[in-house]
Design a protein around this motif. Structure first.
Motif, PDB file in Angstrom:
ATOM      1  N   TRP A 183       7.107  32.092  -9.535  1.00 11.10           N
ATOM      2  CA  TRP A 183       8.249  32.244  -8.618  1.00 11.10           C
ATOM      3  C   TRP A 183       8.027  31.471  -7.319  1.00 11.10           C
ATOM      4  N   ARG A 219       8.517  27.781  -8.044  1.00 11.11           N
ATOM      5  CA  ARG A 219       9.921  27.384  -8.108  1.00 11.11           C
ATOM      6  C   ARG A 219      10.501  27.182  -6.716  1.00 11.11           C
ATOM      7  N   GLN A 220      10.077  28.035  -5.781  1.00 12.96           N
ATOM      8  CA  GLN A 220      10.545  27.858  -4.403  1.00 12.96           C
ATOM      9  C   GLN A 220      10.049  26.533  -3.838  1.00 12.96           C
ATOM     10  N   ARG A 273      11.954  23.702  -5.162  1.00 14.90           N
ATOM     11  CA  ARG A 273      13.272  23.557  -4.530  1.00 14.90           C
ATOM     12  C   ARG A 273      13.181  22.737  -3.251  1.00 14.90           C
ATOM     13  N   SER A 298      18.650  33.739 -13.826  1.00 17.66           N
ATOM     14  CA  SER A 298      19.306  32.438 -13.779  1.00 17.66           C
ATOM     15  C   SER A 298      20.232  32.257 -14.977  1.00 17.66           C
ATOM     16  N   ASP A 337      21.730  31.539  -5.686  1.00 20.06           N
ATOM     17  CA  ASP A 337      21.380  31.222  -7.070  1.00 20.06           C
ATOM     18  C   ASP A 337      20.042  31.865  -7.393  1.00 20.06           C
ATOM     19  N   ALA A 338      19.718  31.880  -8.667  1.00 18.51           N
ATOM     20  CA  ALA A 338      18.539  32.620  -9.105  1.00 18.51           C
ATOM     21  C   ALA A 338      17.273  31.825  -8.875  1.00 18.51           C
ATOM     22  N   ARG A 339      16.227  32.454  -8.353  1.00 18.05           N
ATOM     23  CA  ARG A 339      14.985  31.728  -8.119  1.00 18.05           C
ATOM     24  C   ARG A 339      13.711  32.554  -8.201  1.00 18.05           C
ATOM     25  N   SER A 378      16.212  24.939 -16.983  1.00 16.23           N
ATOM     26  CA  SER A 378      16.289  26.372 -17.256  1.00 16.23           C
ATOM     27  C   SER A 378      17.667  26.935 -16.949  1.00 16.23           C
TER      28      SER A 378
END
Lengths: 143, 824
Positions: free
Chosen positions: A113, A116-117, A120, B310, B369-371, B641
């Motif tokens: 997680w 993923r941040q 981004r 997501s 949004d999903a994260r 994804s």
């Protein structure tokens, strides 16, 4: 139950090993099956384990507390069996080339997680650097 | 991976062959078959696990699964060639010792132990090479009850869960590993397979026994066959021969409603003379003859934006909130909190239901949004802070994929807010979300992403806004009721009471509650039969026990609790477990089979049964997979994804789509994935999902348009428009659209919206009795609205459902007006 053989190394039953390491017997068997540690010195009823097993269990716990999964622990242990590095364990890095002249490195042991941040942010940065986004650094210089 | 089944003539058994390698796939568990009976207030289930060792040494196999809601293990039978042994219920430590001793002496041993979060490890050790062993496990489970039926869920896979200290990694292509920290007592979790095709087969064959009758059984998760049996029972069977373990079984049973106020009674007298019965009281009974006074609401939406949401779940959650906001009146207050491992709020304090704040909400939701991870407790605590001393309700939209739920429950109790849960997902976190709602006095619903999450949200929202009873008291002479009734009953959600009596056949249950019109009471006569009801009585007793145990387990983690309190809790749990003969967190089921030829000299090889990644959960949200440390630029930009998640879930099919079908959709995704600046700009504006919803609405269903229309209702209950004339017409047509789809002010998902549209028209229609508008309103109020010939799609601008084209609106009103005149 535990005996003191001549070489001074204490022998342990599975339940003693479980108790002293705080790892249940089933988990110990699971580790053996996964190749994280050797089987008992002597198998069967009254299977015998050694202090080395105890040390290995402590080592596995230590890696786990640093956030490694069993597969990752297995890889480290396989490496450690050959030679113990004096420098400490290496940290894996992900390299992201976000522009032709810019490469960013991220520690590979972050949680998905968190990763993923980070991705981004890097993606945004890459867009800015490529000049494809609406804002670009030029605009800010003009101001 | 494609699979074939090969009949091995030598052993007369089946083995699974991989089409890729032609070799036998070594599965430690071959099959999982669910049978049992679904009853009006719960289910008695048997799960058959078939283990077969393909190893040349003895094995120990561990299978991990999650309990359904209000469930407890009762017993198991371990069956093999020449033996069949039943389990014993023992305290955990003792059961572990018996199991370990059995393993050490080389005997076939089996242990079913429950860990935190209702996760079970079923371990079977010393299965000999080539041997087949069956574990037939009996469990008792609750169901999700509605006034008009029930929803049954059974987990065929285990969802990976978020925990801040969990360790996870992708360990090869499409295989993920997740491990929990030490406080989870060495629970063994499985490896997750992105593709579940190569895993064990699952199947089910269930009886549905509902005395008042079943009108329909459907499944949003599996293709089923359903038939009536001679004895009034029904049977539900998986239609294909087998399926893969990548999602829960969900069954919807619609019951015959025999009368608005019919109370269901199940149970009877046991052989020992004691009575056990359950009462199922529909919420309609509580509000019979009542008119609901308007009340303003204070509600905070808490949206899970963790990575596992997501794709479609996130899109639907967002759409759902917008539609709920459409029912807001100016006096109503709301807030929105989005959480992953961080919290973002729409505003610091509550907002009013004005057009401006709703516009803000829409913009905020577009950015969501999903994260990241799932810090659920932080999410609803932020909501609690926003509600402040005045209090109010919280609606959580989440997949509930978290570990350490007992601690979250403890936090929820201490927050002093009412939490309603809308669970979204294809794998069961139903147990947790049920408890989260129940422990705080709220309502919980769980839908699969293949269903209309938005409609379910609107429905839940309407229920929350209509509490029909509070301060419920129940009494009957010589009867004990447990658990205690909930603090509040909401519309659509029946009250269930479990009772144990001293054995009288006739009982009168006195029910008292505070309704919207004041104190009310009702006497319910209950008669129990002496003959042939012992089984029914015992089943009710077990269902009651399972619920009491689950409730007490949820009380396990208390804030600032002492050692003594913990011991007391353990003792209480242990007593309940022994009283009902059901396993729980402090007791386990164990069996050891001593056989000739048991060899104590060999340590079994321990293996864990892998499970499929739950259908709609993004694999990458949990398991980061990188083949090399050098990730190229296009991979960095991969939106795989979320895009794949969306495209895969947009399938309206219930059964698993064919591979070809899937491949063609994958191609469509890949087309979208061609990297260009335009996509990045969209991504940055947070309108990536907007792109897809536009695509989707090229051919919208009526209900999609209703959801979109509902989201546009202004705080005064009218639709937007350039002037009062336009607004009136737009509102009338929207109302007509909802009525024509079967929604009224009293019934249907959009009942609150219909009521608000009507309210607007009442104040905005001139009193002139001769005007067509007055006539229209009178006809609608009389329950005979003019026909809506043109259909819904015509009043909406193609694909956007925005009532903007004034000319089109007027044209359509003219048509309606004409029909008014002809009727006259």
């Amino acid at each position: 139950m535990s005996r003191e053989p001549e070489n001074g190394e204490r022998e342990l039953s599975l339940s003693e090993l479980a108790e002293r390491s705080g790892t249940p017997p089933r988990t110990i068997r699971f580790y053996i099956a996964r190749g994280l540690m050797d089987g008992p010195i002597k198998a069967g009823r009254g299977a015998i384990y050694s202090e080395e097993h105890l040390a290995r269990l402590a080592e596995i716990k230590d890696w786990q507390s640093k956030g490694l999964t069993l597969t990752e622990v297995g890889r480290r242990l396989a490496g450690a069996d050959r030679a113990r590095p004096a420098l400490g364990e290496p940290i894996g890095l992900f390299s992201y080339q976000i522009a032709p002249e810019v490469t960013v490195q991220v520690q590979a042991n972050v949680s998905p997680w968190r990763l993923r941040q980070i991705q981004r942010v890097l993606r945004d940065a890459a867009i800015l650097l490529s000049g494809e986004g609406e804002e670009s650094f030029d605009d800010e210089d003009d101001r | 991976m494609a699979i074939g089944v090969n009949t091995d003539h030598k052993n007369g058994t089946f083995s699974i062959i991989s089409s890729a390698t032609g070799g036998e796939v070594k599965l430690s568990m071959q099959e999982l078959m669910l049978t049992g009976t679904i009853l009006p207030v719960g289910a008695v289930l048997r799960v058959r696990h078939v283990f077969r060792s393909g190893e040349d040494e003895p094995v120990e196999i561990i299978y991990a699964f999650g309990l359904p809601r209000d469930a407890a293990l009762r017993r198991f039978r371990i069956i093999g060639d020449g033996f069949s042994v039943e389990s014993e219920l023992k305290p955990v430590e003792e059961a572990e010792k018996i199991y370990e001793k059995g393993i050490e002496s080389g005997s076939l041993s089996s242990l079913a132990r429950q860990y935190r979060d209702g996760v079970i490890n079923l371990s079977v050790g010393n299965i000999r090479p080539g041997e087949t062993v069956v574990v037939d496990l009996e469990l008792i489970a609750g169901v999700e009850l509605r006034d008009d039926g029930l929803r049954f869920r059974f987990p065929f896979t285990l969802a990976p869960t978020y925990h801040s200290q969990a360790r996870s990694s992708g360990i090869g292509k499409g295989v993920g590993e997740l491990e929990l920290p030490p406080e989870f007592d060495n629970l063994v979790l499985p490896q997750w397979m992105k593709d579940a095709e190569g895993l064990h087969r699952i199947g089910f064959d269930l009886a549905v026994v509902i005395p008042q009758g079943v009108t329909e059984v459907g499944s949003p998760s599996h293709a089923i066959r359903f038939r009536h049996e001679n004895d009034g029972h029904h049977r539900v069977v998986l239609a294909p021969e087998g399926d893969i373990p990548d999602r829960d079984l969900v069954l919807d049973v619609q019951t015959r409603v025999t009368g608005e106020e019919s109370v269901g009674v199940t149970g009877g007298l046991m052989e020992d003379g004691r009575g056990h019965f359950a009462l199922l009281i529909p919420s309609t009974l509580f509000r019979a003859g009542e008119t609901r006074p308007a009340r303003s609401s204070r509600l905070v939406f808490v949206v899970d934006r963790s990575g596992s949401m997501s794709g479609e779940p996130m899109i639907q959650a967002r759409r759902a909130i917008e539609a709920c906001l459409g029912t807001m009146a100016p006096g109503d207050q709301f807030g929105i909190v989005a959480f992953d491992d961080r919290i973002e709020s729409l505003s610091e304090s509550m907002l009013d239901g004005s057009q401006r704040s709703r516009e803000m909400a829409r913009n905020f939701l577009n950015m969501v949004d999903a994260r990241g991870g799932t810090e659920l407790a932080a999410g609803f605590m932020a909501a609690a802070k926003m509600l402040g001393a005045e209090g109010g309700d919280v609606m959580v939209l989440t997949d509930g994929q978290v570990s350490g739920t007992d601690a979250i429950l403890a936090t929820a109790r201490s927050a002093g807010i009412r939490i309603h849960c809308l669970g979204i997902g294809s794998s069961s976190q139903d147990r947790f979300l049920t408890l989260l709602a129940r422990e705080t006095g709220g309502v919980s619903r769980f839908v699969t992403p293949r269903e209309r999450v938005d409609l379910e949200a609107i429905e839940l929202y309407a229920s929350i806004g209509t509490p029909v009873a509070s301060q419920i008291k129940v009494e009957a002479e010589g009867v004990d009721f447990a658990p205690a009734p909930p603090p509040t009953i909401f519309a659509g959600n029946p009250l269930v009471l479990f009772a144990e009596s001293t054995g009288q056949t006739e009982t009168v249950v006195h029910l008292a509650w505070k309704g919207a019109d004041g104190q009310r009471k009702l006497d319910l006569p209950v008669s129990l039969s002496r003959r042939g009801e012992a089984d029914a009585a015992n089943t009710v007793r077990l269902l009651q026990g399972a619920q009491l145990i689950t409730n007490l387990e949820a009380q396990g983690a208390k804030v600032g609790e002492t050692r003594r309190e913990q011991d007391r809790w353990q003792r209480m749990l242990s007593n309940l477990s022994l009283k009902y003969g059901l396993a729980c967190q402090v007791t386990s089921l164990v069996a050891v089979v001593k056989r000739r030829g048991d060899q104590s000299a060999v340590i079994p090889k321990t293996m864990v049964v892998p499970v499929g990644m739950p259908g709609q959960t993004s694999f990458d949200a949990y398991f980061a997979t990188f083949g090399s440390s050098q990730v190229d630029r296009s991979a960095l930009f991969s939106m795989e994804s979320s895009l794949r998640g969306y495209m895969m879930t947009s399938s309206p099919q219930i059964s698993k789509s064919s591979d070809r079908d899937r491949l063609s959709r994958m191609d469509a995704v890949d087309d979208c994935l061609s990297v260009d600046a335009g996509h990045f700009a969209l991504l940055r504006e947070g309108s990536l999902f907007g792109l897809f919803s536009r695509q989707e609405s090229d051919d919208p269903e009526p209900v999609d348009l209703l959801v979109q229309l509902a989201g546009q209702i202004e705080p005064d209950g009218g639709m937007p428009g350039g002037n009062s004339d336009e607004r009136w017409i737009a509102t009338a047509l929207t109302l007509l659209a909802m009525l024509s789809e079967g929604h009224t002010a009293q019934a249907g998902v959009f009942r609150l919206h219909v009521a608000r549209l009507l309210g607007f028209l009442r104040t905005a229609t001139p009193p002139d009795a001769a005007s067509p508008r007055r006539l229209f309103l009178e006809m609608v109020e009389a329950g005979t609205p003019p026909p809506f010939k043109d259909g819904l799609e015509k009043i909406t601008v193609r694909g956007s459902a925005v009532l903007k084209e004034v000319q089109a609106l007027e044209r359509h009103w003219k048509i309606v007006e004409k029909s008014l005149v002809t009727r006259k």
